[in-house]
Design an enzyme around this catalytic site. Structure first.
Site, PDB file in Angstrom:
ATOM      1  N   LEU A   2      62.947  32.498  28.476  1.00 21.32           N
ATOM      2  CA  LEU A   2      63.645  31.899  29.509  1.00 21.32           C
ATOM      3  C   LEU A   2      62.524  31.070  29.741  1.00 21.32           C
ATOM      4  CD1 LEU A   2      62.814  35.176  32.098  1.00 21.32           C
ATOM      5  CD2 LEU A   2      65.321  34.235  31.221  1.00 21.32           C
ATOM      6  N   ASP A   3      63.730  29.993  29.907  1.00 24.99           N
ATOM      7  CA  ASP A   3      63.562  28.339  29.930  1.00 24.99           C
ATOM      8  C   ASP A   3      62.494  28.231  31.310  1.00 24.99           C
ATOM      9  OD1 ASP A   3      65.332  27.806  32.153  1.00 24.99           O
ATOM     10  OD2 ASP A   3      66.313  27.413  30.523  1.00 24.99           O
ATOM     11  N   LEU A   4      61.468  27.184  30.831  1.00 17.39           N
ATOM     12  CA  LEU A   4      60.702  26.414  32.150  1.00 17.39           C
ATOM     13  C   LEU A   4      61.571  27.097  33.210  1.00 17.39           C
ATOM     14  CD1 LEU A   4      57.670  25.148  32.333  1.00 17.39           C
ATOM     15  CD2 LEU A   4      59.734  22.862  32.901  1.00 17.39           C
TER      16      LEU A   4
ATOM     17  N   SER B 214      63.523  28.608  34.601  1.00 21.54           N
ATOM     18  CA  SER B 214      64.180  30.186  35.032  1.00 21.54           C
ATOM     19  C   SER B 214      63.294  30.875  35.357  1.00 21.54           C
ATOM     20  CB  SER B 214      65.225  30.520  33.713  1.00 21.54           C
ATOM     21  OG  SER B 214      65.744  29.801  33.574  1.00 21.54           O
TER      22      SER B 214
END
Length: 270
Positions: free
Chosen positions: A120-122, A124
């Site tokens: 999951l990106d920063l 999210s």
């Protein structure tokens, strides 16, 4: 003296059907992901029967002694899976070249060494699966296994229900083809609307890119489910283990596959 190099065609003769790729064995022992294991081999960190490997195209059998960084590869533990509620502001990596806070530096105490299932990106948040079994991580990530990812997405912009419905046919964005996406309005009003999104591809930043293609800016993205596993009411920053029996019940395909793998004796002395 420089260690001898073990290439696949030198030491893999007469292994029959018992052989298994070395990266899979290392991943199943829980040291790292299969991809990381391949990098470790390329870096000269893995040896078999005293000979350093320089290629991941190598199979091992039950009698082989595998060592990583000079230490005997531990016998694999039983697969374990943890549900983790990732907060906003953490990157899903062990070390970040930009110095940003990482998921693995902020895990609650008591967890074994784990790898993440995807990322999951920063910005999210929500459900991130963690496991001690690299083989299980790969199984959960493989597109062929078609595990559905579910999200709640808050967007800013004019939402068109008909355009959302057409995503079920798949869409191409900037030359990248995305598979069917189920998307429907779940709440909100005006220019801030919540959309429920379900997909199986799980390509990098897929939800954000698809929404941007529709003229919508994602202002919050929460993953609520991954395959049969649900975020539920797990607090941000917390982790919870899936009971072993539940894990087997929810992933019978993986455990059937695992039971057919050869058991490598990592502690045998030569």
């Amino acid at each position: 003296m420089k260690p001898m190099s073990a290439r696949g065609h030198h030491l893999n003769l007469n292994r029959g059907k018992e052989g298994e790729r070395i990266a899979k064995v290392i991943a199943r022992a829980g040291l790292c992901s299969r991809r990381d294991a391949e990098r470790w081999i390329a870096d000269g960190r893995v040896s078999v029967n005293g000979k350093m490997l320089d290629t991941p195209a190598f199979t091992v059998g039950p009698a082989d002694r595998i060592m990583v960084d000079g230490r005997t590869l531990p016998a694999p533990e039983a697969p374990r899976l943890f549900l983790y509620h990732k907060p906003v502001g953490l990157v899903t990596t062990v070390r970040d070249e930009k110095g940003r806070p990482t998921v693995f530096a902020h895990l609650p105490p008591g967890l074994p060494r784990v790898v993440s299932v995807g990322r999951l990106d920063l910005t999210s948040e929500g459900l991130l699966l963690l496991t001690n079994d690299g083989g299980l991580a790969r199984y959960l990530e493989l597109p062929a296994n078609a595990l559905k990812r579910c999200y709640r997405v808050r967007v800013h912009g004019a939402v068109n229900a008909a355009r959302l419905a057409r995503l079920a046919q798949g869409i191409t964005v900037e030359g990248v083809r995305y598979g069917p996406v189920e998307a429907r309005i779940e709440g909100g009003s005006g220019a801030n609307v919540w959309i429920g999104v379900r997909l199986k591809d799980g390509k990098n930043r897929e939800v954000r890119k698809v929404m941007a293609h529709l003229g919508l800016q994602v202002t919050r993205l929460i993953r609520t489910a991954y395959g049969p596993f649900q975020l539920g009411y797990l607090p941000p920053g917390s982790a919870m283990e899936v009971p072993p029996n539940d894990l087997k019940d929810k992933l019978p395909g993986y455990f059937a596959q695992r039971s057919r793998l050869p058991s490598v004796n990592r502690n045998r002395q030569h």
